[in-house]
Enzyme design. Structure first.
Site, PDB file in Angstrom:
ATOM      1  N   LYS A  78       2.736   7.591  10.026  1.00 12.53           N
ATOM      2  CA  LYS A  78       1.912   8.034  11.163  1.00 12.53           C
ATOM      3  C   LYS A  78       2.137   7.064  12.329  1.00 12.53           C
ATOM      4  CE  LYS A  78      -3.043   9.163  11.831  1.00 12.53           C
ATOM      5  NZ  LYS A  78      -4.339   9.181  11.117  1.00 12.53           N
ATOM      6  N   SER A 153      -6.585  13.547  11.132  1.00 11.14           N
ATOM      7  CA  SER A 153      -5.701  13.199  12.223  1.00 11.14           C
ATOM      8  C   SER A 153      -4.251  12.999  11.811  1.00 11.14           C
ATOM      9  CB  SER A 153      -6.199  11.931  12.909  1.00 11.14           C
ATOM     10  OG  SER A 153      -6.182  10.830  12.013  1.00 11.14           O
ATOM     11  N   SER A 177      -8.975  11.899   7.423  1.00 12.04           N
ATOM     12  CA  SER A 177      -7.706  12.131   8.123  1.00 12.04           C
ATOM     13  C   SER A 177      -6.445  12.113   7.275  1.00 12.04           C
ATOM     14  CB  SER A 177      -7.556  11.134   9.273  1.00 12.04           C
ATOM     15  OG  SER A 177      -8.442  11.464  10.305  1.00 12.04           O
TER      16      SER A 177
END
Lengths: 468, 56
Positions: A78, A153, A177
């Site tokens: 990420k 997310s 997330s």
């Protein structure tokens, strides 16, 4: 053969690499080709580090002697994990030009284990949201249906693993997330115990709620990644000194005879009918596998989501205070609204939330006197459409953020480990998932239960039709 | 021309709906915060200051 290689699990690929049935270079090229062809539609990557990946793969292929557990495995992280010399945006305009001079601890560990870094994955701006409708780098699309969100997310991570655009990914989880995108995209997402994986070099959202963890195709893959990522790091004061279990062995042990608790409160109150049916079917499967299912009571659960928000919002606003003052227009509208609202949360509310948090921890500990793990649905609805602001769940209409994080936040608040596992498909073909949560630092048991489930079900072997 | 006009109207309506939903969400969140403060905690009930998995 190369075209199909990325469809394998990380565990299968590591085995192929170990017996030199495939080279790191061949595998890296296969993933990069797939990214080039498919990510135009999905938009799971913000940055693809093709040149350095190929260079690293060649170097690994030349290596003699001891090989790391991920030797030659192409992975992605990420884009809030710092990467030395590679832009790290956290999905924001605020950090659009940040090129760190260091690696995050998880990136160091991946590299030390022999992984090849394919690039940096798209995400909800600053990890503050659950859709990955990113206003600066474009929305990531769900590989199962391009009109749907992948969750967030860590939406780029969920989508990239589901579409086989990396063998495994690392995400973060403050209010779901990792587990939200895992559930929305039909992959496995593990939020380990608070303190199990170092957060050094990871852009924070909320210090007391942030966790780092893997997204993978299977529970066995999650054990493989966790074994590499877990461990004490002096640079993260919240990092645990506890011994790291041998997850790769534990995951394969039979789950038969274990007891699963289904909380009476909260998790089943607001649920889409298809999710409810898939969850019931999963409970039947567990029973067939000779696990015992019992109801448990955790009375404070209905307050957990509010308590989480009362802690997360001021912590996030405190972290981003300077940028919010100096560059308010550089935030997306939703993130800016939440950061501004976080400044208005009364201190007394935050203290009440901390008291609730303590009480919830005590209640969970009492439940774990009777059961080995809790099992609950992941998302209360399948992935919403990208254009949706609200979703109907049974008779209720919830905003997308509330709906997707509803069943996630209790495990951030308590810091308990939880793994999201696919357990069905909706009539429209969208993934449905369940979560298994465990005692503190007992990731081995929840992965073992998840692996036992996957050994008898087929949801995790299905791949999205996109280029499969 | 009329298509552009209807697109603009649709976009305006969508923005208004979004704004209303955002306002509702904030109102609901603040109301939930009030309710959180109404919980009856025991006088000696301890306060967690972080994820309560491990003493530090």
């Amino acid at each position: 053969m190369s075209d199909a290689l990325p469809l394998n699990t990380a565990t299968e690929l590591v085995a192929l690499l170990a017996r030199r049935a495939v080279s790191a270079l061949e595998l890296t090229r296969a993933f990069l080709d797939r990214i080039q062809h498919l990510d135009v539609q999905i938009n799971s990557y913000i940055t693809v580090t093709a040149e350095s990946a190929l260079r690293e793969a060649r170097r690994l292929d030349r290596t003699r002697g001891r090989r790391g557990p991920l030797h030659g495995l192409p992975v992605a992280v990420k884009d809030l994990c710092a990467t030395k010399g590679v832009r790290t945006t956290a999905g924001s305009r605020i950090l659009a030009d940040w090129i760190p001079q260091f690696d995050a601890a998880v990136v160091e560990r991946l590299r030390a284990a022999g992984a090849v870094l394919l690039g940096k994955l798209n995400m909800h701006e600053l990890a503050y949201g659950v859709t990955t409708n990113n206003p600066h780098y474009g929305p990531t699309r769900n590989p199962w249906n391009l009109e749907r969100v992948p969750g967030g997310s860590s939406g780029g991570a969920g989508a990239a693993v589901a579409a086989s655009l990396c063998a495994a990914a690392v995400g973060t989880d403050t209010g779901g997330s990792i587990r939200i995108p895992a559930a929305a995209c039909g992959v496995v997402g593990l939020k380990p115990t608070y303190g199990r994986i170092s957060r050094y070099g990871v852009v924070p959202l909320s210090w007391s709620l942030d966790h780092v963890g893997p997204l993978t195709k299977t529970a066995e893959d999650a054990a493989l990644l966790l074994a590499v990522l877990a461990g004490r790091d002096e640079r993260d004061p919240t990092s645990s000194r506890r011994r790291v279990d041998n997850y790769r062995t534990t995951v394969r042990q039979p789950a038969k005879g274990l007891t699963l608790g289904v909380p009476r409160e909260h998790f089943l109150d607001v649920l889409d009918a298809e999710v409810r049916a898939a969850f019931a079917a999963a409970l039947d499967t567990f029973k067939q596998l000779r696990l015992r299912i019992v109801p448990v009571s955790i009375p404070s659960l209905p307050h957990a989501q509010t308590a989480e928000l009362a802690i997360m919002m001021p912590e996030a606003s405190a972290y981003h205070a300077r940028a919010l003052r100096a560059r308010p227009d550089d935030f997306g509208a939703d993130v800016r609204a939440f950061l501004e609202l976080g400044r208005q949360v009364p201190a007394t509310t935050m203290v009440a939330a901390q008291r609730l948090r303590a009480r919830l921890g005590v209640e969970c500990a009492a439940a774990f006197e009777r059961v080995d793990a809790l099992v609950v649905p992941s998302l209360v609805v399948p992935a919403p459409r990208i254009v949706d602001q609200a979703v109907a769940v049974g008779a209720e209409t919830l905003d997308v953020g509330t709906a997707l994080s509803r069943n996630m936040m209790p495990f951030n608040l308590t810091g308990l480990p939880a793994v999201a596992v696919p357990c069905g498909r909706s009539a429209e073909g969208l993934p449905i998932g369940l979560q298994i949560a465990g005692r503190p630092f007992d990731e081995g048991t929840i992965l073992r239960i998840a692996h036992g489930y996957q050994a008898h079900t087929h949801w995790h072997v299905q791949r999205p039709p996109l280029g499969a | 021309m009329s298509d552009t006009g209807s697109d603009t109207n649709a976009a305006t309506a969508s923005a208004a709906t979004h704004e209303r939903q955002q306002r509702d969400l904030i109102t609901r969140t603040l109301r939930a915060f009030d309710q959180l403060e109404q919980i009856d905690f025991g006088e000696l009930e301890p306060v967690g200051i972080s994820a309560p998995t491990e003493p530090r």
